[in-house]
Design an enzyme around this catalytic site. Structure first.
Site, PDB file in Angstrom:
ATOM      1  N   CYS A 140       0.829  -1.202   0.000  1.00 35.55           N
ATOM      2  CA  CYS A 140       0.000   0.000   0.000  1.00 35.55           C
ATOM      3  C   CYS A 140       0.861   1.248   0.000  1.00 35.55           C
ATOM      4  CB  CYS A 140      -0.971   0.003   1.183  1.00 35.55           C
ATOM      5  SG  CYS A 140      -0.247   0.056   2.820  1.00 35.55           S
ATOM      6  N   CYS A 141       0.214   2.380  -0.334  1.00 36.01           N
ATOM      7  CA  CYS A 141       0.867   3.672  -0.363  1.00 36.01           C
ATOM      8  C   CYS A 141       1.991   3.676  -1.402  1.00 36.01           C
ATOM      9  CB  CYS A 141       1.372   4.016   1.039  1.00 36.01           C
ATOM     10  SG  CYS A 141       1.831   5.749   1.279  1.00 36.01           S
ATOM     11  N   ILE A 142       3.220   4.014  -1.018  1.00 30.00           N
ATOM     12  CA  ILE A 142       4.352   4.098  -1.938  1.00 30.00           C
ATOM     13  C   ILE A 142       5.003   2.742  -2.195  1.00 30.00           C
ATOM     14  CG2 ILE A 142       6.057   4.559  -0.116  1.00 30.00           C
ATOM     15  CD1 ILE A 142       5.960   6.152  -3.661  1.00 30.00           C
ATOM     16  N   PRO A 144       4.134  -0.062  -3.523  1.00 31.43           N
ATOM     17  CA  PRO A 144       4.019  -0.762  -4.812  1.00 31.43           C
ATOM     18  C   PRO A 144       5.197  -0.521  -5.762  1.00 31.43           C
ATOM     19  CG  PRO A 144       1.874   0.052  -4.172  1.00 31.43           C
ATOM     20  CD  PRO A 144       2.864   0.617  -3.180  1.00 31.43           C
ATOM     21  N   THR A 203      -3.178  -0.955  -2.808  1.00 34.56           N
ATOM     22  CA  THR A 203      -4.183   0.071  -2.497  1.00 34.56           C
ATOM     23  C   THR A 203      -3.466   1.387  -2.224  1.00 34.56           C
ATOM     24  OG1 THR A 203      -6.175   0.546  -1.164  1.00 34.56           O
ATOM     25  CG2 THR A 203      -4.276  -0.356   0.006  1.00 34.56           C
TER      26      THR A 203
END
Length: 237
Positions: A140-142, A144, A203
């Site tokens: 999630c967030c950065i 990925p 996400t």
């Protein structure tokens, strides 16, 4: 009601604090949703120094101070943390990476090098081994960007691709993900994207400026789909 075998899920941390380590709300949201599904969790972090230390009251680096990622991550794990070098697919049926700048500063060099970044060798190993084993990976967030670098062609989301008046302040990350050879899929903060082929679930979380409950809802969707992909849960809702 869910039924499952007694297998651990792994959460990989990158320190403690959004600007130089793990985003604490995201890590907690992951633990919350896993707990509600009856999933057991073991937390890991690499035994390395942080890129730098940020004074979170000022958002500025602290000169002449260094901190260890494993030691700092233990704060979130309430002391129950293991060196990332010991994480194996044999003991876990899924691995999840919360965000925070630590993913881009400590688990990789993305914060400095962008599309030319390198991923920490143990993080790269873990991602490659879980992928090879056909076991799901949640991010999630950065975070990925880690999969985008290690698994070219994977589908991920960091939310929207334009800032929209500041609602999506890190929208430029989508372009970097494409430059890394991955496919970016636009999603809302409450949604998760599922790459069925690679078993990668992502996400946006705090890539969006929004209320905390929306962040938790999106992380819940990510966790739900990670558990579904393990094939060991029935009735996950």
């Amino acid at each position: 009601m869910c039924t499952h075998t007694r297998t651990l899920r792994a959460q990989v941390l990158s320190g403690c604090g959004v600007y130089d380590g793990t985003e604490i709300h995201e890590a907690s949201a992951i633990l919350f949703h896993l707990s509600r599904k009856g999933a057991e969790v073991q937390m890991y972090a690499p035994d390395i120094l942080q890129m730098h230390v940020i004074d979170h009251t000022k958002g500025q680096p602290v000169e002449a101070e260094s901190r260890n990622v494993l030691t700092e991550s233990a704060r979130i794990a309430r002391g129950k943390i293991t060196n990332l070098a010991k994480l194996t697919t044999q003991d876990h049926d899924a691995v999840i990476f919360p965000g925070g700048f630590g993913a881009a500063k400590n688990l990789s060099t993305f914060a400095v090098d962008g599309k030319d970044c390198k991923v920490h060798k143990e993080v790269e190993r873990v991602l490659q081994e879980f992928h090879k084993a056909g076991k799901p990976i949640g991010l999630c967030c950065i975070s990925p960007v880690l999969v985008a670098k290690v698994l070219p062609g994977a589908e991920v989301t960091v939310g929207h691709e334009v800032e929209e008046g500041g609602k999506w302040p890190y929208a430029g990350t989508a372009g970097a993900i494409k430059a890394l050879g991955a496919k970016h899929c636009v999603k809302e903060v409450t949604e998760a994207h599922v790459d069925l082929k690679n078993k990668v679930v992502t996400t946006p979380a705090f890539m969006c400026e929004t209320e905390l409950h929306h962040i938790f809802e999106g992380i819940g969707a990510m966790v739900k789909n990670v558990l579904k992909l393990t094939g060991k849960y029935s009735g996950v809702s």
